[in-house]
Scaffold this motif. Structure first.
Motif, mmCIF file in Angstrom:
data_model
loop_
_atom_site.group_PDB
_atom_site.id
_atom_site.type_symbol
_atom_site.label_atom_id
_atom_site.label_comp_id
_atom_site.label_asym_id
_atom_site.label_seq_id
_atom_site.Cartn_x
_atom_site.Cartn_y
_atom_site.Cartn_z
ATOM 1 N N THR A 27 0.975 -1.339 0.149
ATOM 2 C CA THR A 27 0.027 0.014 -0.008
ATOM 3 C C THR A 27 0.805 1.080 0.085
ATOM 4 O OG1 THR A 27 -0.103 -0.092 2.508
ATOM 5 C CG2 THR A 27 -1.886 -1.205 1.315
ATOM 6 N N ARG A 28 0.340 2.164 -0.266
ATOM 7 C CA ARG A 28 1.119 3.590 -0.722
ATOM 8 C C ARG A 28 1.554 4.264 0.684
ATOM 9 N NH1 ARG A 28 3.369 3.134 -5.221
ATOM 10 N NH2 ARG A 28 1.895 2.909 -7.037
ATOM 11 N N SER A 29 0.585 4.192 1.717
ATOM 12 C CA SER A 29 0.898 4.779 3.016
ATOM 13 C C SER A 29 0.357 3.913 4.134
ATOM 14 C CB SER A 29 0.343 5.999 3.169
ATOM 15 O OG SER A 29 -1.085 5.849 3.276
ATOM 16 N N THR A 36 -14.211 -0.956 1.694
ATOM 17 C CA THR A 36 -15.182 -1.565 2.613
ATOM 18 C C THR A 36 -16.597 -1.936 1.672
ATOM 19 O OG1 THR A 36 -16.256 0.304 3.074
ATOM 20 C CG2 THR A 36 -14.489 -0.520 4.562
ATOM 21 N N ALA A 37 -16.678 -1.393 0.244
ATOM 22 C CA ALA A 37 -17.791 -1.750 -0.280
ATOM 23 C C ALA A 37 -17.822 -3.173 -0.914
ATOM 24 C CB ALA A 37 -18.007 -1.006 -1.403
ATOM 25 N N PRO A 38 -18.891 -4.158 -0.603
ATOM 26 C CA PRO A 38 -19.072 -5.340 -1.322
ATOM 27 C C PRO A 38 -18.653 -5.546 -2.659
ATOM 28 C CG PRO A 38 -20.994 -5.135 -0.071
ATOM 29 C CD PRO A 38 -20.312 -3.643 -0.243
ATOM 30 N N CYS A 39 -17.969 -6.417 -2.998
ATOM 31 C CA CYS A 39 -17.544 -6.721 -4.351
ATOM 32 C C CYS A 39 -16.168 -5.923 -4.849
ATOM 33 C CB CYS A 39 -18.611 -6.574 -5.454
ATOM 34 S SG CYS A 39 -19.800 -7.528 -5.195
ATOM 35 N N SER A 40 -15.731 -5.149 -3.953
ATOM 36 C CA SER A 40 -14.604 -4.435 -4.192
ATOM 37 C C SER A 40 -13.265 -5.421 -4.469
ATOM 38 C CB SER A 40 -14.092 -3.532 -2.926
ATOM 39 O OG SER A 40 -14.880 -2.555 -2.717
ATOM 40 N N VAL A 41 -12.297 -4.891 -5.375
ATOM 41 C CA VAL A 41 -11.278 -5.903 -5.747
ATOM 42 C C VAL A 41 -10.035 -5.214 -5.276
ATOM 43 C CG1 VAL A 41 -10.079 -6.905 -7.465
ATOM 44 C CG2 VAL A 41 -12.627 -6.774 -7.777
ATOM 45 N N VAL A 42 -8.990 -5.937 -4.697
ATOM 46 C CA VAL A 42 -7.635 -5.717 -4.379
ATOM 47 C C VAL A 42 -6.755 -6.801 -5.011
ATOM 48 C CG1 VAL A 42 -8.276 -4.123 -2.283
ATOM 49 C CG2 VAL A 42 -7.643 -6.562 -2.111
ATOM 50 N N TRP A 43 -5.454 -6.438 -5.014
ATOM 51 C CA TRP A 43 -4.548 -7.463 -5.483
ATOM 52 C C TRP A 43 -3.484 -7.575 -4.380
ATOM 53 C CZ3 TRP A 43 -4.482 -10.060 -10.277
ATOM 54 C CH2 TRP A 43 -5.563 -9.389 -11.171
ATOM 55 N N SER A 44 -2.930 -8.769 -3.977
ATOM 56 C CA SER A 44 -2.072 -9.039 -3.106
ATOM 57 C C SER A 44 -1.131 -10.471 -3.488
ATOM 58 C CB SER A 44 -2.549 -9.196 -1.752
ATOM 59 O OG SER A 44 -1.676 -9.641 -0.682
ATOM 60 N N ALA A 74 -6.972 -7.845 8.088
ATOM 61 C CA ALA A 74 -5.495 -8.108 8.846
ATOM 62 C C ALA A 74 -4.495 -8.732 8.071
ATOM 63 C CB ALA A 74 -5.615 -8.793 10.047
ATOM 64 N N ASP A 75 -4.990 -9.965 7.482
ATOM 65 C CA ASP A 75 -4.093 -10.831 6.511
ATOM 66 C C ASP A 75 -3.667 -9.870 5.415
ATOM 67 O OD1 ASP A 75 -4.504 -12.879 8.387
ATOM 68 O OD2 ASP A 75 -6.258 -13.565 6.880
ATOM 69 N N LEU A 76 -4.715 -9.015 4.881
ATOM 70 C CA LEU A 76 -4.327 -8.282 3.721
ATOM 71 C C LEU A 76 -3.320 -7.393 4.057
ATOM 72 C CD1 LEU A 76 -7.504 -7.922 1.505
ATOM 73 C CD2 LEU A 76 -5.205 -9.002 0.729
ATOM 74 N N ARG A 77 -3.582 -6.449 5.053
ATOM 75 C CA ARG A 77 -2.446 -5.668 5.456
ATOM 76 C C ARG A 77 -1.082 -6.083 5.854
ATOM 77 N NH1 ARG A 77 -7.053 -4.101 8.808
ATOM 78 N NH2 ARG A 77 -8.193 -2.497 7.870
ATOM 79 N N ARG A 78 -1.080 -7.125 6.559
ATOM 80 C CA ARG A 78 0.339 -7.910 6.750
ATOM 81 C C ARG A 78 0.833 -8.190 5.381
ATOM 82 N NH1 ARG A 78 -1.863 -10.324 10.697
ATOM 83 N NH2 ARG A 78 -2.818 -12.202 9.595
ATOM 84 N N ARG A 79 0.288 -8.748 4.372
ATOM 85 C CA ARG A 79 0.823 -9.272 3.250
ATOM 86 C C ARG A 79 1.193 -8.128 2.314
ATOM 87 N NH1 ARG A 79 -0.893 -14.383 1.123
ATOM 88 N NH2 ARG A 79 -1.217 -13.368 -1.081
#
Length: 86
Positions: A27-29, A36-44, A74-79
């Motif tokens: 993440t940038r910062s 938090t919106a349902p169906c949002s997409v992120v990459w990890s 929490a898993d995504l923040r860590r990764r």
């Protein structure tokens, strides 16, 4: 507003180093919030994850073998995560 304490610069540096080792654009910062919106997409880790539900939500994706993988915020923040594919 998040109830979690802000990450120290040392903790963010460690998170960034871990994410870089895993081939993930962090993440940038340290204060960046996951969508938090349902169906949002992120990459990890080179994989996309879609937010399922709103209360007690989790992120759903697949691993390298196509098996379902579920992560918490929490898993995504860590990764490390990003809005774009790395």
């Amino acid at each position: 507003m998040s109830t979690e304490p802000a990450l120290s610069s040392q903790a963010f540096a460690a998170q960034s180093a871990e994410a870089a080792a895993a081939g993930v654009e962090p993440t940038r910062s340290p204060s960046a919030e996951l969508p938090t919106a349902p169906c949002s997409v992120v990459w990890s880790g080179g994989h996309s994850y879609v937010r399922e539900g709103s209360i007690g939500a989790r992120w759903a994706g697949v691993d390298d073998r196509g098996r379902a993988r579920f992560l918490t915020d929490a898993d995504l923040r860590r990764r490390g995560w990003s809005h774009r594919q790395a």
